[in-house]
Structure formats: C-alpha cells, structure tokens
Design a protein around this motif. Sequence first.
Motif, PDB file in Angstrom:
ATOM      1  N   UNK A  61       0.812  -1.219   0.000  1.00  0.00           N
ATOM      2  CA  UNK A  61       0.000   0.000   0.000  1.00  0.00           C
ATOM      3  C   UNK A  61       0.848   1.273   0.000  1.00  0.00           C
ATOM      4  N   UNK A  62       2.000   1.171  -0.644  1.00  0.00           N
ATOM      5  CA  UNK A  62       2.836   2.355  -0.847  1.00  0.00           C
ATOM      6  C   UNK A  62       2.978   2.632  -2.332  1.00  0.00           C
ATOM      7  N   UNK A  63       3.383   3.847  -2.646  1.00  0.00           N
ATOM      8  CA  UNK A  63       3.739   4.183  -4.014  1.00  0.00           C
ATOM      9  C   UNK A  63       5.137   4.776  -4.028  1.00  0.00           C
ATOM     10  N   UNK A  64       5.965   4.272  -4.935  1.00  0.00           N
ATOM     11  CA  UNK A  64       7.327   4.756  -5.118  1.00  0.00           C
ATOM     12  C   UNK A  64       7.436   5.249  -6.563  1.00  0.00           C
ATOM     13  N   UNK A  78      -0.601   5.020   0.401  1.00  0.00           N
ATOM     14  CA  UNK A  78      -1.943   5.218  -0.132  1.00  0.00           C
ATOM     15  C   UNK A  78      -2.912   5.714   0.935  1.00  0.00           C
ATOM     16  N   UNK A  79      -2.574   5.497   2.183  1.00  0.00           N
ATOM     17  CA  UNK A  79      -3.461   5.916   3.275  1.00  0.00           C
ATOM     18  C   UNK A  79      -3.348   7.408   3.575  1.00  0.00           C
ATOM     19  N   UNK A  95      -4.348   9.022  -8.118  1.00  0.00           N
ATOM     20  CA  UNK A  95      -4.520   7.946  -7.132  1.00  0.00           C
ATOM     21  C   UNK A  95      -5.645   8.306  -6.159  1.00  0.00           C
ATOM     22  N   UNK A  96      -5.636   9.554  -5.680  1.00  0.00           N
ATOM     23  CA  UNK A  96      -6.663   9.991  -4.731  1.00  0.00           C
ATOM     24  C   UNK A  96      -8.056   9.915  -5.345  1.00  0.00           C
ATOM     25  N   UNK A  97      -8.200  10.333  -6.603  1.00  0.00           N
ATOM     26  CA  UNK A  97      -9.507  10.292  -7.252  1.00  0.00           C
ATOM     27  C   UNK A  97      -9.979   8.861  -7.484  1.00  0.00           C
TER      28      UNK A  97
END
Length: 385
Positions: A61-64, A78-79, A95-97
């Motif tokens: 649940x991460x983005x790099x 992502x949180x 990503x948020x949308x």
Amino acid sequence: MHLLNQLTTSFQQLFQADPLLICSPGRVNLIGEHTDYNEGFVLPAAIDKAIYLAVGPRTDHELHVVAHDLNKTFQGSLAHLEPTHTWADYILGVVAQMRLAGYDFPGFNCIFSGTIPMGAGLSSSAALENGVGFALNELFGLGLDRIDLLKLSQRAENEFVGAKVGIMDMFASMMGKADNVIKLDCRSLEYTYAPLQMDGISIVLCDSQVKHSLVTSEYNTRRAECEAGVRFLQTFYPEIKSLRDVTMEMLDQHLRDTEPLIYRRCAYVVQENARLLAGVEALEANDIAAFGQLMYGSHEGLSKNYEVSCPELDILVDIARTHPGVFGARMMGGGFGGCTINLVREEALDSFTELITKQYKAQTAKDTYLHVCKIQNGTGIIKNQ
C-alpha cells in the motif's frame, strides 16, 4: 527507443521486476482555445511527443515514483494522500480520485520520463495523469474505460492540483487517433474524428522559451470571469447554462457598456466557438488557406480580448505572417508563454526555420526551438513484458 530501454533498465535495477510500459502523448489544438471549460468546441489531436511510464505493482500500500528527467523520487502511503505542491501531485491526484471513486489497489512503482517540452503548452501534466490512470487500470484490472479515466485525470487536476482546467487536454491525450483531429463538444463529450488532409503541410510548434508562471492563477481568473458573465446574463436569459448558449447580440446588449472587461472575455469565447465551426467546414473542404486565416483570428482574440498571450508569442505570430509558406499561426495552450502552432508548407520548412529563429532572436534576445509534430494514437501500452 533509447528512452524506453533506459526506463526498463532503471525499473529492473530499482525494483527487481519487469515493468509495464505506457506511452501517453501530449496534444496540440488546432483551434478552439479556452473554450473547453465554457462547454464549447475544441479541435485537438495527440502528438508524437509523450510521457513514457514504466510501472509495476506493490503489495504494501505504498507508491514509489521516480521522475527520471528530474532525478527526483517520491515515496508515500496510499493511506495518506496530501498535496505536496510539487510534480508528484499530478500522480497523487489521480490515485486519490481513484480511491475516492471506490477503486482499491495495493500500491505501485513508477518511473517516468518524456519527450514533451516542459512549459510549452503541450499538456505534459494531462499526459502524465492519463498515463498513471491508464497504468493502474491495466495493472489491477479496475475495469475503467477511457472516458472514465480521462474524467478522473481532470478531477485530479481540478480538485487535487487546484487548476480549474477543462476536459480537452485529457481527452485529446487519451482519445487521440493517428492522422485525425478530434472535434469535441465539451458539453456533451460527443466527438467525431476527422482525417487531417494536410499532405505537404507540417504542424510546426515554435517554443517561445517563456514559461507560463502566471498560467494557473490567470487560468482560474479567466474561468471566473466567464462564469461571472454567464451569471449576469442569466438574469435576462434564465435558460443560459454556459457561454455555449450565448450570442454576440446578448453580449452587445447587456454587457458591452456595463462590464467591458467581462464583455471582452465572453466575446472572445463566443467568437472562438464560431471560428472553430467555420474551421471544421474549411478542413472538410480541404481549404487550408481559409483555416489558416481563422487561426490568425483566434490569436488576435486570445491576445487582445482574452489577454492570455505575451509579447513573445505575439512576435512569433507576427513573424510567421510574413512568410508566404505559412497558412496560419496562433498561440496554443493556457497562455503567457509556451508555443505557437503553425501550419507550414513542407518545402518552406527550412526557410521558415531560418526566418523565425533569426527574427525572434533579433526582437527578443531569446532563442526559439521548433518542433515538427506528427499526429498519433492516444494513451496506450507499448509492450507488456
């Protein structure tokens, strides 16, 4: 392509996996500027200057994300998706949308680079947003279609980045078709492809080398001015929804003498819609000379009435007017810098290049860089390894 090899190798070294490769193009707009957020018409096309992305899934649940050209990295969760007021927001916003719309995924890695000249008004931000959305949709089987994806990109820029842009940039980048322009109705999103019958004619972009530092704030101001004009006219014509529904007669009667600034802004948009519809007829009749004259009219309106040009863009258009091999020219994009778009006879390319580089340098002490564009397909997979 050397750039793709670089991205693939970097991704493999950094993340120990093979990437999915995505191409997401920039766009040109032949005519119809600042009409999209007023529910008008535009005539864009995707071009062979693009953002390229190498992407792969994560499970934590991460983005790099690595901006290859900038040599900068962003890592986040992502949180916790909050604006950073940097380049990363164009990715985080998408990503948020997606998450707001109920689409979940376990994180991703991304390295991106591009061939779109930054600050040139070719919509590198829309290309990046579309590329990210398209990639996530492919990686995680989210089931979104192209229209869904480009709407997500627009919301990302409107609500996360904070630029109240219309739909055109995202639409052209996502929906482009090789050798065609798109006649897009920005109210209904109805669109048709029109073959670009320009044998022997090149689309040439002349980069003013002026970066549009004012574009976001002034863009939002122009949008607010147009909306103010609509609200004022609605007191007389309640059926009006946007400037799409407004005529010059309405503006002349109710706004010209009472609100001269708002009048000029609204008049430009109403006239530009008319120019675009006339331009489509000219293209269908293969009358490039008539289309070129409408481009000059567009620039005049953008410069004098909408006031989103700058001295350097005006100079580039004025120089182009003096060359017999040029059919038409105008500023393109948000304004305050960036590129002019020119329709130039192929046999005149060398002499046009010489004239515009020498004259522009003499008048501004700046260099201009020319980009000859080809029309290509919209956002898509290059190869799935």
